[in-house]
Every structure is written in C-alpha cells, then in structure tokens.
Scaffold this motif. Structure first.
Motif, mmCIF file in Angstrom:
data_model
loop_
_atom_site.group_PDB
_atom_site.id
_atom_site.type_symbol
_atom_site.label_atom_id
_atom_site.label_comp_id
_atom_site.label_asym_id
_atom_site.label_seq_id
_atom_site.Cartn_x
_atom_site.Cartn_y
_atom_site.Cartn_z
ATOM 1 N N GLU A 82 24.763 -1.585 -6.835
ATOM 2 C CA GLU A 82 25.332 -2.419 -5.783
ATOM 3 C C GLU A 82 26.152 -3.557 -6.398
ATOM 4 O OE1 GLU A 82 23.921 -5.511 -2.347
ATOM 5 O OE2 GLU A 82 22.474 -4.088 -3.081
ATOM 6 N N LEU A 83 25.598 -4.205 -7.402
ATOM 7 C CA LEU A 83 26.310 -5.299 -8.061
ATOM 8 C C LEU A 83 27.583 -4.785 -8.739
ATOM 9 C CD1 LEU A 83 23.330 -7.220 -9.669
ATOM 10 C CD2 LEU A 83 24.535 -7.751 -7.564
ATOM 11 N N GLU A 84 27.483 -3.606 -9.339
ATOM 12 C CA GLU A 84 28.655 -3.041 -9.989
ATOM 13 C C GLU A 84 29.753 -2.772 -8.963
ATOM 14 O OE1 GLU A 84 27.761 0.359 -12.406
ATOM 15 O OE2 GLU A 84 26.170 -0.704 -13.460
ATOM 16 N N ASN A 85 29.369 -2.281 -7.792
ATOM 17 C CA ASN A 85 30.356 -2.023 -6.740
ATOM 18 C C ASN A 85 31.030 -3.308 -6.296
ATOM 19 O OD1 ASN A 85 29.714 0.680 -6.814
ATOM 20 N ND2 ASN A 85 28.307 0.582 -5.090
ATOM 21 N N GLN A 86 30.248 -4.366 -6.159
ATOM 22 C CA GLN A 86 30.810 -5.646 -5.746
ATOM 23 C C GLN A 86 31.773 -6.173 -6.807
ATOM 24 O OE1 GLN A 86 27.550 -8.241 -4.820
ATOM 25 N NE2 GLN A 86 27.024 -7.146 -2.951
ATOM 26 N N LEU A 87 31.383 -6.061 -8.072
ATOM 27 C CA LEU A 87 32.257 -6.524 -9.143
ATOM 28 C C LEU A 87 33.535 -5.687 -9.218
ATOM 29 C CD1 LEU A 87 29.661 -7.307 -11.933
ATOM 30 C CD2 LEU A 87 30.938 -8.935 -10.550
ATOM 31 N N THR A 88 33.419 -4.391 -8.986
ATOM 32 C CA THR A 88 34.599 -3.528 -8.975
ATOM 33 C C THR A 88 35.541 -3.918 -7.845
ATOM 34 O OG1 THR A 88 33.284 -1.715 -9.881
ATOM 35 C CG2 THR A 88 35.361 -1.119 -8.846
ATOM 36 N N ALA A 89 34.964 -4.202 -6.678
ATOM 37 C CA ALA A 89 35.785 -4.612 -5.535
ATOM 38 C C ALA A 89 36.509 -5.922 -5.836
ATOM 39 C CB ALA A 89 34.920 -4.755 -4.291
ATOM 40 N N LYS A 90 35.823 -6.847 -6.476
ATOM 41 C CA LYS A 90 36.442 -8.130 -6.810
ATOM 42 C C LYS A 90 37.563 -7.945 -7.837
ATOM 43 C CE LYS A 90 32.522 -10.857 -5.568
ATOM 44 N NZ LYS A 90 31.192 -11.112 -5.944
ATOM 45 N N SER A 91 37.341 -7.060 -8.794
ATOM 46 C CA SER A 91 38.383 -6.785 -9.790
ATOM 47 C C SER A 91 39.607 -6.178 -9.119
ATOM 48 C CB SER A 91 37.852 -5.826 -10.852
ATOM 49 O OG SER A 91 36.825 -6.431 -11.584
ATOM 50 N N LYS A 92 39.379 -5.279 -8.189
ATOM 51 C CA LYS A 92 40.489 -4.651 -7.461
ATOM 52 C C LYS A 92 41.256 -5.698 -6.663
ATOM 53 C CE LYS A 92 41.472 -0.959 -4.191
ATOM 54 N NZ LYS A 92 40.905 0.058 -3.298
ATOM 55 N N THR A 93 40.534 -6.588 -5.990
ATOM 56 C CA THR A 93 41.173 -7.659 -5.226
ATOM 57 C C THR A 93 41.994 -8.552 -6.139
ATOM 58 O OG1 THR A 93 39.353 -7.623 -3.635
ATOM 59 C CG2 THR A 93 40.747 -9.572 -3.638
ATOM 60 N N LEU A 94 41.457 -8.859 -7.302
ATOM 61 C CA LEU A 94 42.172 -9.688 -8.262
ATOM 62 C C LEU A 94 43.457 -9.005 -8.718
ATOM 63 C CD1 LEU A 94 42.221 -12.262 -9.956
ATOM 64 C CD2 LEU A 94 40.882 -11.060 -11.683
ATOM 65 N N GLU A 95 43.382 -7.709 -8.999
ATOM 66 C CA GLU A 95 44.579 -6.967 -9.391
ATOM 67 C C GLU A 95 45.624 -6.986 -8.280
ATOM 68 O OE1 GLU A 95 45.759 -5.571 -12.198
ATOM 69 O OE2 GLU A 95 44.049 -6.600 -13.109
ATOM 70 N N GLU A 96 45.169 -6.820 -7.028
ATOM 71 C CA GLU A 96 46.097 -6.864 -5.891
ATOM 72 C C GLU A 96 46.783 -8.224 -5.805
ATOM 73 O OE1 GLU A 96 43.831 -5.865 -2.438
ATOM 74 O OE2 GLU A 96 43.604 -3.765 -3.019
ATOM 75 N N LEU A 97 46.005 -9.272 -6.019
ATOM 76 C CA LEU A 97 46.580 -10.616 -5.976
ATOM 77 C C LEU A 97 47.597 -10.821 -7.095
ATOM 78 C CD1 LEU A 97 43.435 -12.767 -5.104
ATOM 79 C CD2 LEU A 97 45.395 -12.299 -3.628
ATOM 80 N N LYS A 98 47.280 -10.318 -8.288
ATOM 81 C CA LYS A 98 48.217 -10.441 -9.409
ATOM 82 C C LYS A 98 49.519 -9.699 -9.109
ATOM 83 C CE LYS A 98 44.926 -11.079 -13.194
ATOM 84 N NZ LYS A 98 44.335 -10.472 -14.401
ATOM 85 N N GLN A 99 49.393 -8.483 -8.565
ATOM 86 C CA GLN A 99 50.584 -7.703 -8.230
ATOM 87 C C GLN A 99 51.392 -8.396 -7.130
ATOM 88 O OE1 GLN A 99 49.135 -3.826 -7.223
ATOM 89 N NE2 GLN A 99 48.708 -3.255 -9.353
ATOM 90 N N SER A 100 50.676 -8.942 -6.172
ATOM 91 C CA SER A 100 51.331 -9.636 -5.071
ATOM 92 C C SER A 100 52.073 -10.856 -5.582
ATOM 93 C CB SER A 100 50.296 -10.040 -4.027
ATOM 94 O OG SER A 100 50.883 -10.845 -3.040
ATOM 95 N N LEU A 101 51.455 -11.583 -6.473
ATOM 96 C CA LEU A 101 52.082 -12.767 -7.044
ATOM 97 C C LEU A 101 53.347 -12.388 -7.817
ATOM 98 C CD1 LEU A 101 51.985 -15.807 -7.527
ATOM 99 C CD2 LEU A 101 50.564 -15.361 -9.532
ATOM 100 N N ALA A 102 53.263 -11.312 -8.560
ATOM 101 C CA ALA A 102 54.424 -10.856 -9.325
ATOM 102 C C ALA A 102 55.563 -10.456 -8.394
ATOM 103 C CB ALA A 102 54.036 -9.685 -10.220
ATOM 104 N N SER A 103 55.235 -9.758 -7.318
ATOM 105 C CA SER A 103 56.292 -9.340 -6.393
ATOM 106 C C SER A 103 56.812 -10.516 -5.567
ATOM 107 C CB SER A 103 55.793 -8.224 -5.473
ATOM 108 O OG SER A 103 54.801 -8.714 -4.593
ATOM 109 N N ASN A 104 55.946 -11.458 -5.255
ATOM 110 C CA ASN A 104 56.376 -12.626 -4.473
ATOM 111 C C ASN A 104 57.255 -13.559 -5.288
ATOM 112 O OD1 ASN A 104 55.032 -11.795 -2.214
ATOM 113 N ND2 ASN A 104 53.253 -13.102 -2.521
#
Length: 109
Positions: free
Chosen positions: A1-23
């Motif tokens: 369960e903790l691993e899933n939560q950490l994976t989700a947070k990593s994915k969100t962070l990657e999305e934010l990084k990509q969004s920042l780069a495109s913005n």
C-alpha cells in the motif's frame, strides 16, 4: 500500500515537472492558466490526503511494533523464569532421594 502511494506521488511529481516545462515554453491564456491552477490545487489536495493516509498508516504500524516489543519482553521474561525453574529442578546427582526432591519443591514454593 505504501509503495503504491509513493508510486502515485512520483507520477504526480513527473506530471508537474512536465507541465512546468511545457508551461515555461508557451504563453497561456488567462482561462487556461485558471484551469491549470485549479488542476494544480486538486493535485495538491490529493497529495495532502495521501500524506495524511500515509501518516495514519505509519502510526498504526508503529503502534503494532510497540505491542510486539511489549509482548516479546514478557515472553522473554517468562522463558528466562522457565529455564531457571528447569535448572533448579534438576537432580544434583545420578539418583535423587525423595527427601532431596521434597526439599527442592519447598525451596521453589
């Protein structure tokens, strides 16, 4: 369960990084910026909720370890007492007299 939560947070962070780069490379309309801000707020709220769940989960696990430590200490003490009693009940010679055994029982009581 903790691993899933950490994976989700990593994915969100990657999305934010990509969004920042495109913005950073393209100008956005005020409406698009407003929608993006709302999306980012949603993501932030999601992360806050995940952190709260993780904290509750960790507190539960910590409480279980505390209970384990207490029970382990109790079992260890009982084992030590048991081994001491076994050691004290061993006959001193090859053959133990009934009187010697009675004396040992009285000593243990």
């Amino acid at each position: 369960e903790l691993e899933n939560q950490l994976t989700a947070k990593s994915k969100t962070l990657e999305e934010l990084k990509q969004s920042l780069a495109s913005n950073g490379s393209a100008e956005q309309t005020p409406e698009a910026q407003s929608l993006r801000i709302a999306e980012l707020c949603e993501m932030k709220d999601s992360i806050v909720n995940q952190v709260a769940q993780l904290k509750a989960s960790m507190e539960s696990i910590l409480e279980q370890w505390r209970a384990y430590d207490e029970i382990y200490a109790e079992v260890s003490l009982m084992t030590t007492r048991y081994l001491y009693c076994i050691d004290q009940c061993k006959p001193s010679g090859e053959e133990a007299s009934l009187e010697a055994l009675k004396k040992q029982v009285k000593t243990l009581q």
